[in-house]
Design an enzyme around this catalytic site. Structure first.
Site, short mmCIF file in Angstrom:
data_model
loop_
_atom_site.label_atom_id
_atom_site.label_comp_id
_atom_site.label_asym_id
_atom_site.label_seq_id
_atom_site.Cartn_x
_atom_site.Cartn_y
_atom_site.Cartn_z
N GLU A 72 14.67 55.14 -5.67
CA GLU A 72 15.56 53.97 -5.77
C GLU A 72 16.40 53.79 -4.51
O GLU A 72 17.13 54.70 -4.12
CB GLU A 72 16.48 54.12 -6.99
CG GLU A 72 17.35 52.89 -7.22
CD GLU A 72 18.08 52.92 -8.55
OE1 GLU A 72 19.05 52.18 -8.70
OE2 GLU A 72 17.66 53.68 -9.44
N LYS A 111 23.84 56.00 -16.74
CA LYS A 111 22.61 55.98 -15.95
C LYS A 111 22.94 56.07 -14.47
O LYS A 111 22.23 56.73 -13.69
CB LYS A 111 21.83 54.71 -16.25
CG LYS A 111 20.43 54.64 -15.61
CD LYS A 111 20.43 53.94 -14.27
CE LYS A 111 19.01 53.82 -13.71
NZ LYS A 111 18.99 53.22 -12.35
N ASP A 155 14.49 71.12 -14.15
CA ASP A 155 13.96 70.34 -15.27
C ASP A 155 14.81 69.09 -15.49
O ASP A 155 15.88 69.16 -16.10
CB ASP A 155 13.94 71.22 -16.53
CG ASP A 155 13.21 70.57 -17.69
OD1 ASP A 155 13.05 69.34 -17.70
OD2 ASP A 155 12.81 71.31 -18.61
N HIS A 199 22.88 47.05 -2.86
CA HIS A 199 21.59 47.51 -3.36
C HIS A 199 20.45 46.68 -2.80
O HIS A 199 19.45 47.21 -2.34
CB HIS A 199 21.59 47.46 -4.89
CG HIS A 199 20.29 47.89 -5.49
ND1 HIS A 199 19.89 49.21 -5.56
CD2 HIS A 199 19.28 47.16 -6.05
CE1 HIS A 199 18.70 49.28 -6.14
NE2 HIS A 199 18.32 48.07 -6.44
#
Length: 449
Positions: A109, A287, A303, A401
């Site tokens: 991202e 998130k 993990d 972004h």
């Protein structure tokens, strides 16, 4: 008593070894303040990072190549047919507990690495990030069914706790030698919708491992004897990813002048209040935290699913889903941000030891213990969170972004070489970052040459 002596000696040796490694590391400490790194070519970037982390020299090829070939892939998983690459970037400017740290981040991202680096820069004037953590305690659950007297069975199991802990420790004497091992039994009676479960939690100090294999092995060894004492039968014997005994915390102070002024800071606090009050907003807010957390967890071969499961279960620990972070103002009007997360990561075992690029990423962090790595990851999650909330509260998330995303769109439209920057810059100027726009600009650019 003898076992306690072994644990004490093992822990002492482990602490002495870690202290020696920290002293050695401090003698060659570099800086994470690598200004202008974005203007370098990838090979030059890696060289500049290696100059700050001398121990990274042995791992440079793994970072350049991705570190994974067909033979190693075949040993790591079943039915291997290839590998998939994810870009690994380095977040700069981090100071964690007074230590300069360069942070590897594996993510697809755009803006994640830049955002974390930018916020880390803002924290430097106030000392960077300050972290702490609990001991690396993981839990396994043994589910007992068909128990006629569950509450009495709970007491019977508790009466034999020392015997059960000894049996658990017999499964991993090496862990006990280095200061870890089984610490406690917690017995719960759960009145379910269809049945009553007697559930035994085995609490284990797992040292520098993530710990899943160790606690699962112990749980399976205990299950038959637990079932006998409870006068029932065992079913599931496996760790829980709700790692609420293995917490890492990070906090940072950013002067209002560094982050956009008093109004921006006030709006950032209001934005986090929204996430604290509304689960719909909290899901996206958290998130953003995981954008930073998962990138470092993935880079270091840990993990990601276990960490994400633990984080989201922590967000609902009080019965409703809410923000994992808190933002406040201090007495001087500066932003004070804090974050607490379960962080079950390790430095030994799993892909951390078998994947050369993961070994390189761990070397870059110069983390000496799993707790130190966990605290660093939490600090990166907080930095990412601050960056996202600031963007939302100031210019809006799309401006920063999309300017970085524009390069991906330009490549998707067929731009190569210098065309990528030209096309992406033109799209940002038009405030239209789309493939069709990129294709038009690229055609115009080529026609004009």
């Amino acid at each position: 008593m003898f076992m306690l002596h072994i644990v004490s000696v093992g822990a002492s040796c482990l602490n002495e070894f870690a202290a020696q490694r920290r002293e050695k590391r401090s003698n060659v400490a570099g800086t994470s303040r690598l200004s202008g790194l974005r203007n370098e070519e990838p090979a030059s970037r890696l060289q500049k990072v290696a100059e700050q982390v001398p121990s990274l020299d042995a791992h440079l090829y793994a970072l350049r190549s991705g570190g994974l070939d067909a033979e190693r892939s075949d040993r790591m998983i079943e039915h291997a047919v290839g590998q998939i690459g994810v870009p690994v970037g380095v977040a700069t400017n981090f100071i964690v507990n007074g230590r300069e740290v360069l942070v590897p981040m594996a993510t697809e991202e755009p803006s994640v690495v830049a955002a974390a680096s930018n916020v880390a820069r803002m924290t430097r004037s106030a000392g960077g990030f300050f972290t702490s953590s609990t001991q690396p305690l993981m839990q396994a659950q043994v589910q007992l069914l068909d128990v006629a007297d569950p509450h009495a069975a709970k007491l019977r199991i508790q009466e034999h706790e020392e015997r059960f802990l000894s049996l658990a420790n017999e499964q991993d004497p090496r862990l006990v030698e280095i200061g870890g091992g089984a610490r406690e039994l917690i017995v719960r009676v759960i009145e379910g919708r269809r049945r009553t479960h007697v559930v035994v939690h085995l609490v284990v100090h797992v040292g520098d491992a993530m710990g899943a294999n160790a606690v699962n092995t112990m749980a399976e060894a205990l299950a038959p004897e637990l079932a006998r004492v409870a006068q029932g039968r065992s079913l599931l014997r496996i760790l829980t990813n709700k790692a609420d005994l293995r917490l890492s915390r990070a906090r940072a102070v950013i002067p209002a002048s560094e982050i956009g002024g008093e109004q921006v800071v006030a709006d950032m606090v209001a934005a986090v209040d929204f996430a604290l009050d509304d689960p719909y907003r909290a899901a996206t807010h958290n998130k953003g935290i995981m954008n930073g957390v998962t990138a470092v967890v993935l880079a270091t071969g840990n993990d990601t699913r276990a960490v994400e499961a633990g984080a989201h279960s922590h967000a609902v620990r009080d019965g409703r889903y809410t923000s994992l972070s808190h933002f406040d103002l201090d007495v001087e009007g500066n932003l004070v941000a804090s974050l607490e997360l379960p962080m079950p990561v390790g430095l030994v075992g799993g892909a951390t030891r078998t994947h050369p690029a993961a070994q390189a990423a761990v070397a870059m962090t110069e983390s000496e213990t799993a707790q130190e790595l966990a605290e660093l990851i939490t600090a990166v999650g907080l930095a990412q969170n601050i960056a996202a909330v600031r963007a939302l509260s100031a210019e809006g998330i799309q401006q920063g972004h999309m300017s970085l995303h524009a390069r991906n769109v330009a490549v998707a439209a067929g731009a190569v070489g210098d065309e990528v920057d030209a096309v992406s810059s033109a799209m940002v100027a038009e405030r239209a970052v789309r493939v069709d726009v990129a294709e038009r600009i690229l055609a115009e650019h080529r026609a004009a040459r």
